[in-house]
Design a protein around this motif. Structure first.
Motif, PDB file in Angstrom:
ATOM      1  N   ARG A 291       0.844  -1.193   0.000  1.00 32.03           N
ATOM      2  CA  ARG A 291       0.000   0.000   0.000  1.00 32.03           C
ATOM      3  C   ARG A 291       0.877   1.240   0.000  1.00 32.03           C
ATOM      4  N   HIS A 292       0.305   2.342  -0.438  1.00 25.16           N
ATOM      5  CA  HIS A 292       1.030   3.607  -0.529  1.00 25.16           C
ATOM      6  C   HIS A 292       1.651   3.949   0.824  1.00 25.16           C
ATOM      7  N   GLY A 293       2.954   4.232   0.803  1.00 20.84           N
ATOM      8  CA  GLY A 293       3.653   4.600   2.020  1.00 20.84           C
ATOM      9  C   GLY A 293       4.337   3.457   2.732  1.00 20.84           C
ATOM     10  N   ASP A 294       4.109   2.220   2.295  1.00 16.62           N
ATOM     11  CA  ASP A 294       4.811   1.085   2.887  1.00 16.62           C
ATOM     12  C   ASP A 294       6.311   1.174   2.602  1.00 16.62           C
ATOM     13  N   ARG A 295       7.081   0.335   3.287  1.00 19.72           N
ATOM     14  CA  ARG A 295       8.522   0.265   3.065  1.00 19.72           C
ATOM     15  C   ARG A 295       8.925  -1.174   2.744  1.00 19.72           C
ATOM     16  N   VAL A 296       9.889  -1.316   1.856  1.00 25.98           N
ATOM     17  CA  VAL A 296      10.474  -2.611   1.513  1.00 25.98           C
ATOM     18  C   VAL A 296      11.964  -2.508   1.805  1.00 25.98           C
TER      19      VAL A 296
ATOM     20  N   GLU B 235      10.630   3.154  -0.452  1.00 28.65           N
ATOM     21  CA  GLU B 235       9.279   3.626  -0.160  1.00 28.65           C
ATOM     22  C   GLU B 235       8.337   3.233  -1.291  1.00 28.65           C
ATOM     23  N   VAL B 236       7.187   2.681  -0.939  1.00 26.64           N
ATOM     24  CA  VAL B 236       6.180   2.319  -1.926  1.00 26.64           C
ATOM     25  C   VAL B 236       5.359   3.559  -2.279  1.00 26.64           C
ATOM     26  N   VAL B 237       5.283   3.849  -3.587  1.00 30.05           N
ATOM     27  CA  VAL B 237       4.504   4.972  -4.090  1.00 30.05           C
ATOM     28  C   VAL B 237       3.435   4.401  -5.009  1.00 30.05           C
ATOM     29  N   ALA B 238       2.198   4.410  -4.561  1.00 31.34           N
ATOM     30  CA  ALA B 238       1.106   3.885  -5.390  1.00 31.34           C
ATOM     31  C   ALA B 238       0.805   4.875  -6.508  1.00 31.34           C
TER      32      ALA B 238
ATOM     33  N   SER C 210      -0.815  -0.587  -9.434  1.00 31.52           N
ATOM     34  CA  SER C 210       0.551  -0.258  -9.835  1.00 31.52           C
ATOM     35  C   SER C 210       1.285   0.472  -8.722  1.00 31.52           C
ATOM     36  N   VAL C 211       2.548   0.086  -8.514  1.00 26.76           N
ATOM     37  CA  VAL C 211       3.366   0.759  -7.510  1.00 26.76           C
ATOM     38  C   VAL C 211       4.722   1.121  -8.103  1.00 26.76           C
ATOM     39  N   ALA C 212       5.282   2.193  -7.583  1.00 32.91           N
ATOM     40  CA  ALA C 212       6.674   2.563  -7.828  1.00 32.91           C
ATOM     41  C   ALA C 212       7.430   2.406  -6.521  1.00 32.91           C
ATOM     42  N   LEU C 213       8.742   2.388  -6.612  1.00 30.10           N
ATOM     43  CA  LEU C 213       9.606   2.276  -5.434  1.00 30.10           C
ATOM     44  C   LEU C 213      10.598   3.429  -5.450  1.00 30.10           C
ATOM     45  N   ALA C 214      10.684   4.134  -4.332  1.00 30.70           N
ATOM     46  CA  ALA C 214      11.591   5.278  -4.223  1.00 30.70           C
ATOM     47  C   ALA C 214      12.686   4.982  -3.205  1.00 30.70           C
TER      48      ALA C 214
ATOM     49  N   ARG D   4      19.633  12.299  -3.064  1.00 31.59           N
ATOM     50  CA  ARG D   4      18.972  12.125  -4.356  1.00 31.59           C
ATOM     51  C   ARG D   4      18.092  10.883  -4.333  1.00 31.59           C
ATOM     52  N   VAL D   5      16.985  10.950  -5.071  1.00 28.40           N
ATOM     53  CA  VAL D   5      16.015   9.856  -5.114  1.00 28.40           C
ATOM     54  C   VAL D   5      16.208   9.053  -6.394  1.00 28.40           C
ATOM     55  N   HIS D   6      16.056   7.734  -6.269  1.00 28.00           N
ATOM     56  CA  HIS D   6      16.059   6.808  -7.394  1.00 28.00           C
ATOM     57  C   HIS D   6      14.683   6.148  -7.412  1.00 28.00           C
ATOM     58  N   LEU D   7      13.957   6.287  -8.527  1.00 25.87           N
ATOM     59  CA  LEU D   7      12.544   5.916  -8.585  1.00 25.87           C
ATOM     60  C   LEU D   7      12.322   4.852  -9.653  1.00 25.87           C
TER      61      LEU D   7
END
Length: 237
Positions: free
Chosen positions: A125-130, A138-141, A149-153, A167-170
């Motif tokens: 879910r949005h805001g989770d962590r892996v 960070e999980v970005v829904a 669909s999710v992205a990972l930051a 710096r962020v890697h997305l």
């Protein structure tokens, strides 16, 4: 991949080494899906983003990774960015070979399990962590291409004494590419949802130096794409 300030290693996969993470990118399958292997440079633990196709190639990618010259550890998690068939073709084989956990967006989890036979160990879910060893993603829904669909930051540590870092890697799956957001089948509601999420949860939060790793094709940065947001909205795709 072309980078500044990190070591890039030629060979069977593109490699980017950050202080804490190693990122390996390999295009697999007939649709040239980009699979990304993230390895903690301290513990050797690994996370694979999208076991899309060619399981033997992906398993060899695990073996290519290293931690300061020593072999990496084990694959702990496979994150599936969304449920489409071209992103899950090697999932069952990779999980069977490594016993990695499957993490997938909550709204796509049942479809992924139905297609692959692999149960979801985590419904993201949005805001989770892996976790990747000592680092966190960070999980970005980003809803719209598919409902789950999710992205990972990943944000690099800020080295305050040097004034650098952060710096962020997305890793965006099929939700954001160079030149626009992912396919929404010309559905105006899905397009509005996806562009809204991408605007509010990505462009409004992260800086122009954010590196974007999409599900197919070349990388980009948010700075390269930001000037075109209004044009994307106007064209409707």
């Amino acid at each position: 991949m072309t980078y500044t300030g990190e070591v890039v290693v030629g060979g069977p996969s593109d490699v980017r080494r950050l202080d804490d993470l190693e990122i390996r990118k390999a295009a697999v399958g007939p649709m040239a899906n980009d699979a990304y292997l993230l390895t903690c440079r301290h513990t050797g633990d690994q996370v694979l983003v999208d076991a899309a196709a060619e399981p033997r190639r992906l398993l060899s990618l695990l073996a290519e990774a290293s931690v300061d010259g020593a072999p990496a550890g084990r694959l702990t998690t496979v994150v599936t960015t969304h449920r489409h068939h071209d992103h899950v073709g090697a999932l069952a084989d990779v999980v069977a070979a490594t016993h990695a956990a499957l993490a997938v967006g909550d709204a796509d989890a049942d479809a992924v399990t139905a297609a692959t036979g692999v149960p979801a160990d985590r419904r993201l879910r949005h805001g989770d962590r892996v976790a990747v060893g000592r680092s966190l993603l960070e999980v970005v829904a980003l809803r719209g291409h598919t409902p789950g669909s999710v992205a990972l930051a990943y944000r690099e540590p800020l080295h305050a004494h040097e004034g650098v870092g952060g710096r962020v890697h997305l890793f965006t799956g099929d939700s954001l590419f160079p030149g626009g957001v992912g396919n929404t089948d010309h559905d105006p509601e899905r397009f509005a949802q996806l562009l809204g999420d991408v605007t509010e949860r990505v462009f409004d939060r992260f800086g122009d130096d954010t590196w974007v790793y999409p599900g197919h094709g070349a990388d980009t940065t948010l700075g390269s794409e930001r000037p075109h947001l209004a044009a994307w909205r106007a064209r409707g795709w």
